[in-house]
Design an enzyme around this catalytic site. Structure first.
Site, PDB file in Angstrom:
ATOM      1  N   ARG A  57       0.805  -1.225   0.000  1.00 42.76           N
ATOM      2  CA  ARG A  57       0.000   0.000   0.000  1.00 42.76           C
ATOM      3  C   ARG A  57       0.834   1.269   0.000  1.00 42.76           C
ATOM      4  O   ARG A  57       0.569   2.190  -0.771  1.00 42.76           O
ATOM      5  CB  ARG A  57      -0.895   0.069   1.258  1.00 42.76           C
ATOM      6  CG  ARG A  57      -2.195  -0.647   1.148  1.00 42.76           C
ATOM      7  CD  ARG A  57      -2.564  -1.209   2.499  1.00 42.76           C
ATOM      8  NE  ARG A  57      -1.586  -2.210   2.862  1.00 42.76           N
ATOM      9  CZ  ARG A  57      -1.669  -3.474   2.442  1.00 42.76           C
ATOM     10  NH1 ARG A  57      -2.702  -3.866   1.774  1.00 42.76           N
ATOM     11  NH2 ARG A  57      -0.729  -4.350   2.727  1.00 42.76           N
ATOM     12  N   THR A  58       1.796   1.348   0.892  1.00 42.69           N
ATOM     13  CA  THR A  58       2.492   2.627   1.065  1.00 42.69           C
ATOM     14  C   THR A  58       3.270   2.974  -0.199  1.00 42.69           C
ATOM     15  O   THR A  58       3.184   4.098  -0.706  1.00 42.69           O
ATOM     16  CB  THR A  58       3.414   2.572   2.300  1.00 42.69           C
ATOM     17  OG1 THR A  58       2.664   2.052   3.394  1.00 42.69           O
ATOM     18  CG2 THR A  58       3.932   3.943   2.657  1.00 42.69           C
ATOM     19  N   LYS A  86      25.774  -5.364  -1.392  1.00 36.90           N
ATOM     20  CA  LYS A  86      27.245  -5.466  -1.407  1.00 36.90           C
ATOM     21  C   LYS A  86      27.853  -4.878  -0.139  1.00 36.90           C
ATOM     22  O   LYS A  86      29.065  -4.837   0.001  1.00 36.90           O
ATOM     23  CB  LYS A  86      27.809  -4.701  -2.611  1.00 36.90           C
ATOM     24  CG  LYS A  86      27.309  -5.160  -3.952  1.00 36.90           C
ATOM     25  CD  LYS A  86      27.863  -4.227  -5.030  1.00 36.90           C
ATOM     26  CE  LYS A  86      27.055  -4.318  -6.307  1.00 36.90           C
ATOM     27  NZ  LYS A  86      27.286  -3.168  -7.186  1.00 36.90           N
ATOM     28  N   ARG A 107      11.237   3.763   3.490  1.00 34.19           N
ATOM     29  CA  ARG A 107      10.799   2.729   4.449  1.00 34.19           C
ATOM     30  C   ARG A 107      12.026   1.909   4.822  1.00 34.19           C
ATOM     31  O   ARG A 107      12.814   1.523   3.948  1.00 34.19           O
ATOM     32  CB  ARG A 107       9.735   1.825   3.852  1.00 34.19           C
ATOM     33  CG  ARG A 107       9.515   0.582   4.736  1.00 34.19           C
ATOM     34  CD  ARG A 107       8.262  -0.156   4.432  1.00 34.19           C
ATOM     35  NE  ARG A 107       7.083   0.619   4.812  1.00 34.19           N
ATOM     36  CZ  ARG A 107       5.858   0.104   4.845  1.00 34.19           C
ATOM     37  NH1 ARG A 107       5.663  -1.148   4.538  1.00 34.19           N
ATOM     38  NH2 ARG A 107       4.830   0.848   5.185  1.00 34.19           N
ATOM     39  N   HIS A 135       4.826   5.658  11.601  1.00 39.29           N
ATOM     40  CA  HIS A 135       4.340   5.558  10.214  1.00 39.29           C
ATOM     41  C   HIS A 135       3.378   6.738  10.007  1.00 39.29           C
ATOM     42  O   HIS A 135       2.163   6.569   9.934  1.00 39.29           O
ATOM     43  CB  HIS A 135       3.626   4.218  10.041  1.00 39.29           C
ATOM     44  CG  HIS A 135       3.377   3.809   8.623  1.00 39.29           C
ATOM     45  ND1 HIS A 135       3.565   4.644   7.530  1.00 39.29           N
ATOM     46  CD2 HIS A 135       2.924   2.629   8.114  1.00 39.29           C
ATOM     47  CE1 HIS A 135       3.253   3.985   6.431  1.00 39.29           C
ATOM     48  NE2 HIS A 135       2.862   2.766   6.749  1.00 39.29           N
TER      49      HIS A 135
HETATM   50  N1   CP Z   1      -0.231  -0.076   5.837  1.00 41.81           N
HETATM   51  C1   CP Z   1       0.977  -0.329   5.287  1.00 41.81           C
HETATM   52  O1   CP Z   1       1.993   0.277   5.637  1.00 41.81           O
HETATM   53  O2   CP Z   1       0.936  -1.296   4.328  1.00 41.81           O
HETATM   54  P1   CP Z   1       2.194  -1.770   3.479  1.00 41.81           P
HETATM   55  O3   CP Z   1       3.172  -2.413   4.448  1.00 41.81           O
HETATM   56  O4   CP Z   1       1.655  -2.734   2.469  1.00 41.81           O
HETATM   57  O5   CP Z   1       2.815  -0.562   2.861  1.00 41.81           O
END
Ligand code: CP
Length: 309
Positions: A57-58, A86, A107, A135
């Site tokens: 999603r993100t 590496k 991320r 998040h």
């Molecule tokens: N909600 C969320 O962060 O989903 P993903 O890990 O799929 O990005």
């Protein structure tokens, strides 16, 4: 808006008026997120997506947001296909990626990685989830869903269920819920209670927080049930994970006793904690919530990089 050129590392980086402005902007961008309008506010902008931990999603909602606004992306979706494999350090990777782009969405599996990146990067850094820390763009998405469902962000009773220890979405969300004056009810297995550091932050805000291990009691009078997955990947010991796996599940029987206005949110992915039969009830809001990640991230990117800034 006052976000032009700024980082978003933690939800505390945004005050209440800025969050409200972002959500207003996101609401106006829903037609563009659906593809029925085509603003070009990110035309000429290049946004780097460095996803060094799995995401559906993100990452995809950020990429969709950039492209719906006429911008472009360069993406790391698989760290195994980069020079990190590496042995290149995160610091070197960040410095280099930020020199290639106008903003960096990161991320990373380690808490604190987004702060490090923001300190190193000359370009704005947006935290797309760092370990079990925070998040913040998930929280903006959650707030958009709550406001769409209830017409307000304040004065609600919100039950947060699940892995409150490792869940980064929870750690960002509870701050925002407290900021807007909601009643927060925490329900978790005993070993996954909210860490003391997060409780301290809530106390500093004067938040109304209670713990209620019994879900049926927690749900009495609730407006929102926010369900989270147990974050298996964060457990230092698989045995400890197995002790709590499957310890809660929302199904039709759970929802028989709740008010008609209760809405169920989940940042997703879900495993077994919400039965698929719930999807067909009016309580289910989690797929709409996931969609709202696109206009919310459009609003944020526009505020940081585009005309809305
Ligand atoms: N909600 C969320 O962060 O989903 P993903 O890990 O799929 O990005």
């Amino acid at each position: 808006m006052r976000l032009a050129g700024r980082d978003l590392v933690a939800i505390e980086d945004l005050d209440r008026p800025v969050i409200e402005e972002l959500l207003d902007s996101a609401r106006s961008l829903i037609p563009a997120a659906e593809g029925t309008a085509a603003p070009r506010t990110l035309e000429g902008k290049l946004v780097a997506m460095a996803f060094l931990e799995p995401s559906t999603r993100t990452r995809l909602s950020f990429e969709a947001a950039v492209q719906r606004l006429g911008g472009r992306c360069v993406t790391i979706a698989d760290p195994a296909a980069t020079s990190i494999r590496k042995g290149e350090t995160l610091s070197d990777t960040i410095r280099m990626i930020s020199s290639y782009s106008d903003a960096l969405v990161l991320r990373h599996p380690n808490s604190g990685a987004a702060r490090l990146a923001a300190d190193l990067s000359d370009r704005p850094v947006i935290n797309a989830g760092d370990g079990s820390h925070q998040h913040p763009t998930q929280t903006l998405t959650d707030l958009a869903a709550i406001r769409e469902a209830h017409g307000t962000l304040s004065g609600l009773r919100i039950v947060v269920l699940g892995d409150l220890k490792y869940g980064r979405a929870v750690h960002s969300l509870i701050w925002a819920l407290a900021l807007f004056g909601n009643e927060i009810v925490l329900t978790s297995p005993p070993s996954l209670r909210l860490p003391e550091s997060a409780r301290h932050r809530l106390r500093a805000l004067g938040a109304r927080v209670q713990e209620e291990p019994e879900l049926s009691r927690a749900l009495a009078g609730a407006d929102i049930l926010y369900v989270t997955r147990i974050q298996r990947e964060r457990f230092p010991d698989e045995t400890e994970y197995r002790k709590v796996a499957g310890s809660y599940r929302i199904d039709r029987t759970t929802l028989d006793a709740v008010g008609p206005g209760l809405r169920v949110l989940h940042p997703l992915p879900r495993l077994g904690e919400i039965a698929p039969e719930v999807d067909r009830t009016p309580h289910a809001l989690y797929f709409r919530q996931a969609f709202l990640g696109v206009p919310v991230r459009m609003a944020l990117l526009q505020a940081i990089l585009g005309e809305g800034g």
